[in-house]
Design an enzyme around this catalytic site. Sequence first.
Site, short mmCIF file in Angstrom:
data_model
loop_
_atom_site.label_atom_id
_atom_site.label_comp_id
_atom_site.label_asym_id
_atom_site.label_seq_id
_atom_site.Cartn_x
_atom_site.Cartn_y
_atom_site.Cartn_z
N LYS A 236 -13.03 3.55 0.97
CA LYS A 236 -12.95 3.35 2.39
C LYS A 236 -13.83 4.04 3.11
CE LYS A 236 -8.53 4.88 3.44
NZ LYS A 236 -7.21 5.55 3.62
N ARG B 202 -6.51 18.95 8.15
CA ARG B 202 -5.19 19.28 9.35
C ARG B 202 -4.62 20.60 9.94
NH1 ARG B 202 -2.18 14.54 9.11
NH2 ARG B 202 -2.90 12.75 7.78
N ARG C 173 0.72 -1.30 0.13
CA ARG C 173 -0.05 -0.12 0.06
C ARG C 173 1.07 1.39 0.02
NH1 ARG C 173 -1.78 2.53 4.77
NH2 ARG C 173 -3.54 4.45 4.40
N THR D 292 -6.45 -0.25 10.12
CA THR D 292 -6.33 0.73 11.40
C THR D 292 -6.06 0.08 12.71
OG1 THR D 292 -7.80 2.18 10.13
CG2 THR D 292 -6.79 2.95 12.10
#
Length: 574
Positions: free
Chosen positions: A320, A177, A135, A378
């Site tokens: 996702k 962010r 990935r 995760t």
Amino acid sequence: MAQIVATTRSIQSTLLCPTSGSANERARNLLKPPTFSSKVFSSNGINKCPQDAFRSCRINARKSASVEVIPVSAEDDPKIEEQLRGVPQLLDASNGMWSKPTFRRKTKIVCTIGPSTNTKEMIWKLAEAGMNVARLNMSHGDHASHQKVIDLVKEYNAQAKDNVIAIMLDTKGPEVRSGDLPQPIMLSTGQEFTFTIQRGVGTADCVSVNYDDFVNDVEPGDMLLVDGGMMSLMVKSKTEDSVKCEVVDGGELKSRRHLNVRGKSATLPSITEKDWDDIKFGVDNQVDFYAVSFVKSAEVVHELKNYLKNSGTDIHVIVKIESADSIPNLHSIITASDGAMVARGDLGAELPIEEVPLLQEEIINLCRSMGKAVIVATNMLESMIVHPTPTRAEVSDIAIAVREGSDAIMLSGETAHGKYPLKAVKVMHTVALRTEATIPGGQMPPNIGQVFKNHMSEMFAYHATMMSNTLGTATVVFTRTGFMGILLSHYRPSGTIFAFTDDKRVQQRLALYQGVCPIYMQFCDDSEATFRRALDLLKNQGMVKEGEEVALVQSGRQPIWRSQTTHNIQVRKV
């Protein structure tokens, strides 16, 4: 068929120590696969069956997973290796491909490549340890660093005769962010702190945010989470360009931290301008999968698939599931995609954390019923970023994902920047392998037939699976699109699915799917000659043994050596 099942059960019950110990002991012998401790520390000659009896009763191909399932590696404890030398093995491990972790384990492993693993040596070692998919996290690094990894994986695939690694490009998505700070800030509970949309602010009590609509998306009373909940702040008030908060759970705030608002998703497009640049980079490099972040609706998937179609490339799209807005549209999103990733980090930040395990199970069941790939991701071995051994809860987390039926399980920071990337892969491999040995074969979703009801192939996949589960045979399929291999994978036969293809891209794509061992081989016009070459290859590589029976399936969307209306299953002896 009923007679065969009855006979098989009779043989098993007769051979597995019919007269040793109490009724409870006999039940344990029948129902529980041999554990590490039972092989190493069993008393000499007490309540033990003859070795040959154990061999003869292992008719299920899946049971080979119980060989060499050791919770620690020999390098961790040489004494364990010494003890195991005197332990009789239940099955003989072959020296060929079948003995390697990549093919004996059915659940696939996705490894994120980063500073800890972006060298040729480490990628080779990860592949040998059990990595099936590499990935690339586009939230970090640049195209040059990712190009290096892609080239190394392609070099490995070109050299490895008995293994293949798929490449997954994971888009950054519309992440919110915080900005850069000259040095980390320590936030204390009760302290006031401000986030601003002004650029370049980084002081002890205020920091910039990279999202211009941040002020409009939050309201007083909202809970703001930093890095998925490592810190939390309550929104108290806001102005035109700033949001004033009170620290609820303090900690160290560093540069460029991920921000979520509990129960809300940012009103950003799922595919940003940076994502489109990264997607074009993936097209140029012919990656196998896109993992698209923060998908909120099926329209996003359709837009990407149309782009890929116009680009003339066949890259599969994994959505996702990580935002609150995606849950109401879950069915349509997964329908439009080729698979889903349960991205539990952001999902647990935007939704109540107690909902995450329930949603994980729901998403896995939905994907399996729809014939889509599913990845659980995760925090699976988060502690191994800094520690050489996992927590027991992390081990259970892997086992639960395997038992729930995920196609693949994923490592993120553990292999990207962790101290023990190889040990993390080995732990994940060992736990998955041990768990698979306890799962009854042939547990299929009750409504999977509805998904493929328009295909004659679905019926043949079903019967090939029944044959594998009853007779303990492996399944051999020849495919040019990957369709039949994927379909068989979703039925979860107990034996391995050997998917032969003459297309390298298809071979790499099949590396993600549970139970599929993809093998590249040129087909010839003579079907019988191709069948013989395939079976010879399996025998020579130690995947099957001489005299063993395999189910050979000829079906699928694209006919090979048959007419469009002809489908068949053959049982052949190697």
